[in-house]
Motif scaffolding. Structure first.
Motif, PDB file in Angstrom:
ATOM      1  N   ARG A  32       0.550  -1.282   0.174  1.00  0.00           N
ATOM      2  CA  ARG A  32      -0.350  -0.115  -0.231  1.00  0.00           C
ATOM      3  C   ARG A  32       0.905   1.256  -0.244  1.00  0.00           C
ATOM      4  O   ARG A  32       0.320   2.551  -0.040  1.00  0.00           O
ATOM      5  CB  ARG A  32      -1.105   0.056   1.239  1.00  0.00           C
ATOM      6  N   PHE A  33       2.553   1.146   0.123  1.00  0.00           N
ATOM      7  CA  PHE A  33       3.053   2.204  -0.042  1.00  0.00           C
ATOM      8  C   PHE A  33       3.793   1.642  -1.171  1.00  0.00           C
ATOM      9  O   PHE A  33       3.854   1.163  -1.962  1.00  0.00           O
ATOM     10  CB  PHE A  33       4.036   2.593   0.977  1.00  0.00           C
ATOM     11  N   SER A  34       3.302   2.823  -2.323  1.00  0.00           N
ATOM     12  CA  SER A  34       4.092   3.285  -3.949  1.00  0.00           C
ATOM     13  C   SER A  34       4.415   4.090  -4.221  1.00  0.00           C
ATOM     14  O   SER A  34       3.999   5.058  -3.725  1.00  0.00           O
ATOM     15  CB  SER A  34       2.631   2.756  -4.746  1.00  0.00           C
ATOM     16  N   GLY A  35       4.918   4.036  -5.311  1.00  0.00           N
ATOM     17  CA  GLY A  35       5.558   5.537  -6.065  1.00  0.00           C
ATOM     18  C   GLY A  35       5.500   5.478  -6.976  1.00  0.00           C
ATOM     19  O   GLY A  35       5.480   4.918  -7.594  1.00  0.00           O
ATOM     20  N   LEU A  36       5.815   7.010  -7.613  1.00  0.00           N
ATOM     21  CA  LEU A  36       6.589   7.290  -8.799  1.00  0.00           C
ATOM     22  C   LEU A  36       7.588   8.001  -8.616  1.00  0.00           C
ATOM     23  O   LEU A  36       8.121   8.881  -8.348  1.00  0.00           O
ATOM     24  CB  LEU A  36       5.294   7.723  -9.719  1.00  0.00           C
ATOM     25  N   GLN A  37       7.847   8.039 -10.264  1.00  0.00           N
ATOM     26  CA  GLN A  37       9.071   9.264 -10.474  1.00  0.00           C
ATOM     27  C   GLN A  37       8.408   9.576 -11.576  1.00  0.00           C
ATOM     28  O   GLN A  37       8.194   8.631 -13.080  1.00  0.00           O
ATOM     29  CB  GLN A  37      10.729   8.523 -10.359  1.00  0.00           C
ATOM     30  N   PHE A  38       8.597  10.756 -11.892  1.00  0.00           N
ATOM     31  CA  PHE A  38       8.384  11.576 -13.090  1.00  0.00           C
ATOM     32  C   PHE A  38       9.660  12.225 -14.049  1.00  0.00           C
ATOM     33  O   PHE A  38      10.697  11.137 -13.300  1.00  0.00           O
ATOM     34  CB  PHE A  38       7.892  12.415 -13.176  1.00  0.00           C
ATOM     35  N   PRO A  39       8.982  12.296 -15.861  1.00  0.00           N
ATOM     36  CA  PRO A  39      10.719  12.379 -16.364  1.00  0.00           C
ATOM     37  C   PRO A  39      11.361  13.283 -15.977  1.00  0.00           C
ATOM     38  O   PRO A  39      12.628  14.011 -15.961  1.00  0.00           O
ATOM     39  CB  PRO A  39      10.260  12.964 -17.351  1.00  0.00           C
ATOM     40  N   ASN A  40      11.345  14.407 -14.886  1.00  0.00           N
ATOM     41  CA  ASN A  40      12.641  15.369 -14.481  1.00  0.00           C
ATOM     42  C   ASN A  40      12.542  15.028 -12.918  1.00  0.00           C
ATOM     43  O   ASN A  40      13.363  15.825 -12.448  1.00  0.00           O
ATOM     44  CB  ASN A  40      11.189  16.764 -14.500  1.00  0.00           C
ATOM     45  N   TYR A  41      12.112  13.727 -13.011  1.00  0.00           N
ATOM     46  CA  TYR A  41      12.992  13.302 -11.482  1.00  0.00           C
ATOM     47  C   TYR A  41      12.210  13.870 -10.444  1.00  0.00           C
ATOM     48  O   TYR A  41      12.844  13.323  -8.938  1.00  0.00           O
ATOM     49  CB  TYR A  41      14.389  13.273 -11.762  1.00  0.00           C
ATOM     50  N   SER A  42      11.203  14.153 -10.515  1.00  0.00           N
ATOM     51  CA  SER A  42      10.556  14.673  -9.149  1.00  0.00           C
ATOM     52  C   SER A  42       9.404  13.423  -8.672  1.00  0.00           C
ATOM     53  O   SER A  42       9.147  12.444  -9.519  1.00  0.00           O
ATOM     54  CB  SER A  42       9.378  15.829  -9.448  1.00  0.00           C
ATOM     55  N   SER A  43       9.184  13.288  -7.028  1.00  0.00           N
ATOM     56  CA  SER A  43       8.302  12.197  -7.601  1.00  0.00           C
ATOM     57  C   SER A  43       7.573  12.007  -6.274  1.00  0.00           C
ATOM     58  O   SER A  43       7.215  12.867  -5.950  1.00  0.00           O
ATOM     59  CB  SER A  43       9.248  11.031  -6.710  1.00  0.00           C
TER      60      SER A  43
END
Lengths: 114, 111
Positions: free
Chosen positions: A63-74
């Motif tokens: 239930r802990f999940s993440g993402l990183q975007f092309p600009n490296y923000s998360s």
């Protein structure tokens, strides 16, 4: 040079809700790690993202999940919040995908679950 | 079971004197150690690191000592300054694995 910034700084949520925390990495850093720091404890590694892929995960449920975007923000997402999820959530960025490198931390998001 | 232990929750030192912060670890495979400093309302800031191939690393007023046989490391701050007042975290890792942090020691440097 912009440092690591996190938003929001404080948040109160109700048990069972979902939350999204955001992090902008330091300029030029392509790796972001997330940590949970409970009261009176040291930071505990949740996961790391390198070039938009999860690159390592600590002992935290799905239930802990993440993402990183092309600009490296998360983003850190936590579903079905529990009272024990109340903690300071720290984001750290670094120049390398090594899991044990010295990283630059943001000021954190204080999450309170009631 | 805590793999990295900072057994002193707090420490008070007079300005100008030496501050010694201690850290013990249980995992003999740890080969890289770091110290971070944290001020209130800020994130931890990297201070100094040491690899297991060394027993000492120095950076200005900060020196870290590693005793592998005792599984013990210490951070020395000489001379201590009021601006050093913060929470200090010891962290360790085994090869390319995530850092394991201790609970921290709050240092107060008294003018």
């Amino acid at each position: 040079e912009t440092g690591v910034t996190q938003s929001p700084t404080h948040l109160i949520k109700t048990r069972g809700q979902q939350v999204t925390l955001r992090c902008s990495s330091q300029s030029g850093h392509n790796t972001v790690s997330w940590y949970q720091q409970a009261l009176g404890q040291g930071p505990q590694f949740i996961f790391q993202y390198y070039r938009e892929e999860e690159n390592g995960r600590g002992n935290f449920p799905p239930r802990f999940s993440g993402l990183q975007f092309p600009n490296y923000s998360s983003e850190l997402n936590v579903n079905a919040l529990e009272l024990d999820d109340s903690a300071l959530y720290l984001c750290a960025s670094s120049l390398t995908e090594r899991l044990n490198t010295e990283a630059f931390f943001g000021q954190g998001t204080r999450l309170t679950v009631v | 079971d805590q793999q990295v232990k900072q057994n002193s929750p707090s420490l008070s030192v007079q300005e100008g004197r030496i501050s010694i912060l201690n850290c013990d670890y249980t995992n003999s495979m740890f080969d890289y150690f770091l110290w971070y400093k944290k001020y209130p309302a800020e994130g931890p800031t990297f201070l100094i690191s040491i690899s297991s191939i060394k027993d000492k690393n120095e950076d200005g007023r900060f020196t870290v000592f590693l005793n592998k046989s005792a599984k013990h490391l210490s951070l020395h701050i000489v001379p201590s300054q009021p601006g050093d007042s913060a929470v200090y975290f010891c962290a360790a890792s085994e090869r390319n694995t995530p850092l394991v942090f201790g609970k921290g020691t709050r240092l107060s440097v008294i003018a």
